[in-house]
Design a protein around this motif. Sequence first.
Motif, short mmCIF file in Angstrom:
data_model
loop_
_atom_site.label_atom_id
_atom_site.label_comp_id
_atom_site.label_asym_id
_atom_site.label_seq_id
_atom_site.Cartn_x
_atom_site.Cartn_y
_atom_site.Cartn_z
N LEU A 67 -16.23 -13.07 47.47
CA LEU A 67 -16.77 -11.99 47.19
C LEU A 67 -15.93 -10.96 46.36
N HIS A 68 -16.19 -9.93 45.50
CA HIS A 68 -15.70 -9.42 44.66
C HIS A 68 -16.41 -7.92 44.41
N PRO A 69 -15.63 -6.95 44.49
CA PRO A 69 -16.12 -5.68 44.43
C PRO A 69 -16.49 -5.50 42.65
N GLU A 70 -17.85 -5.16 42.40
CA GLU A 70 -18.14 -4.87 41.09
C GLU A 70 -19.62 -3.89 41.18
N PHE A 71 -19.44 -3.02 40.43
CA PHE A 71 -20.74 -2.07 40.71
C PHE A 71 -21.56 -2.14 39.30
N TYR A 72 -22.82 -2.19 39.59
CA TYR A 72 -23.89 -1.95 38.51
C TYR A 72 -24.83 -1.05 39.16
N ASP A 73 -25.38 -0.29 38.34
CA ASP A 73 -26.56 0.50 38.35
C ASP A 73 -27.61 0.12 37.64
N THR A 74 -28.34 -1.01 37.96
CA THR A 74 -29.33 -1.44 37.01
C THR A 74 -30.61 -0.80 37.36
N GLN A 75 -31.16 -0.46 36.08
CA GLN A 75 -32.64 0.55 36.28
C GLN A 75 -33.67 -0.01 35.68
N ASP A 76 -33.34 -1.26 34.92
CA ASP A 76 -34.55 -1.82 34.40
C ASP A 76 -34.18 -3.43 33.99
N TRP A 77 -35.18 -4.05 33.64
CA TRP A 77 -34.84 -5.44 33.21
C TRP A 77 -33.99 -5.27 31.94
N PRO A 78 -33.00 -6.31 31.80
CA PRO A 78 -31.83 -6.19 30.56
C PRO A 78 -32.66 -6.20 29.43
N GLU A 79 -32.12 -5.46 28.22
CA GLU A 79 -32.87 -5.43 27.09
C GLU A 79 -32.69 -6.86 26.57
N GLY A 80 -34.31 -7.15 25.92
CA GLY A 80 -34.59 -8.35 25.42
C GLY A 80 -34.85 -9.40 26.29
N GLU A 81 -34.52 -9.28 27.85
CA GLU A 81 -35.07 -10.27 28.48
C GLU A 81 -36.42 -10.56 28.76
N PRO A 82 -37.32 -9.74 28.75
CA PRO A 82 -38.87 -10.16 28.64
C PRO A 82 -39.15 -11.01 27.44
N GLU A 83 -38.56 -10.38 26.30
CA GLU A 83 -38.82 -11.29 25.06
C GLU A 83 -38.35 -12.69 24.96
N LEU A 84 -37.19 -12.64 25.74
CA LEU A 84 -36.56 -13.98 26.01
C LEU A 84 -37.35 -15.12 26.95
N TYR A 85 -37.50 -14.43 27.97
CA TYR A 85 -38.02 -15.25 29.22
C TYR A 85 -39.72 -15.45 29.30
N THR A 86 -40.26 -14.54 28.61
CA THR A 86 -41.87 -14.89 28.65
C THR A 86 -42.27 -16.38 28.29
N PRO A 87 -41.85 -16.59 26.73
CA PRO A 87 -42.16 -17.85 26.41
C PRO A 87 -41.51 -18.90 27.41
N ILE A 88 -40.48 -19.01 28.07
CA ILE A 88 -39.90 -19.94 28.96
C ILE A 88 -41.02 -19.59 30.25
N LEU A 89 -41.34 -18.56 30.85
CA LEU A 89 -42.27 -18.65 31.91
C LEU A 89 -43.46 -19.24 31.33
N LEU A 90 -44.16 -18.77 30.35
CA LEU A 90 -45.29 -19.43 29.74
C LEU A 90 -45.45 -21.04 29.63
N ASP A 91 -44.35 -21.49 29.23
CA ASP A 91 -44.25 -22.89 29.19
C ASP A 91 -44.26 -23.59 30.60
#
Length: 181
Positions: free
Chosen positions: A39-63
């Motif tokens: 375990l390592h300390p690391e801070f992220y404040d994720t607000q939404d899906w990473p930019e481009g992720e829906p465009e990248l992963y939608t074809p993968i999910l549909l496949d």
Amino acid sequence: MQNIELRRLEHSEVETVWQIERRELVHEVYRFNSGVLQLHPEFYDTQDWPEGEPELYTPILLDCYDHGGLFIGAYAGQQLIAVVVVDARPVGDYPHYRQLAFLHVSHNWRGQGLASRLYRQAMELTKMQGVEGFYISSTSTKHTVDFYMHQGGKPVIHPDKALYALEPDDIHLLHRFSDAE
């Protein structure tokens, strides 16, 4: 908890997975070094899906869907609030396993057992097909890895080569279903 309906997604509903609110504060992440989960300390404040992720992963999910993948959504009324996806195709180096490809719960619905309900239902339906277990390529956040290990996942010493190449920073786990019986 409000009445939640679990049901399979239709092909036309696959793209609605991006409606799930991904917001999360992360304080710790895991790294897998020399066969040890650290375990390592690391801070992220994720607000939404990473930019481009829906465009990248939608074809993968549909496949995945087109190849018989299992898509189970949790709905509060008409709103998709959580989803689990299991790829029906064998994992390359682990042909008796299927990849748990996607499991997300909207921020305001977390902590109510919804992820566990979806996971168990997906596991039961996958087990009925004679599959030995899930292969999980998990984001390295403490909360997510701890969830999968609580379900029965164990870190993999030798990750699947193709999935590791796609996600080398993920924590790769196997959940052998017979270990849960």
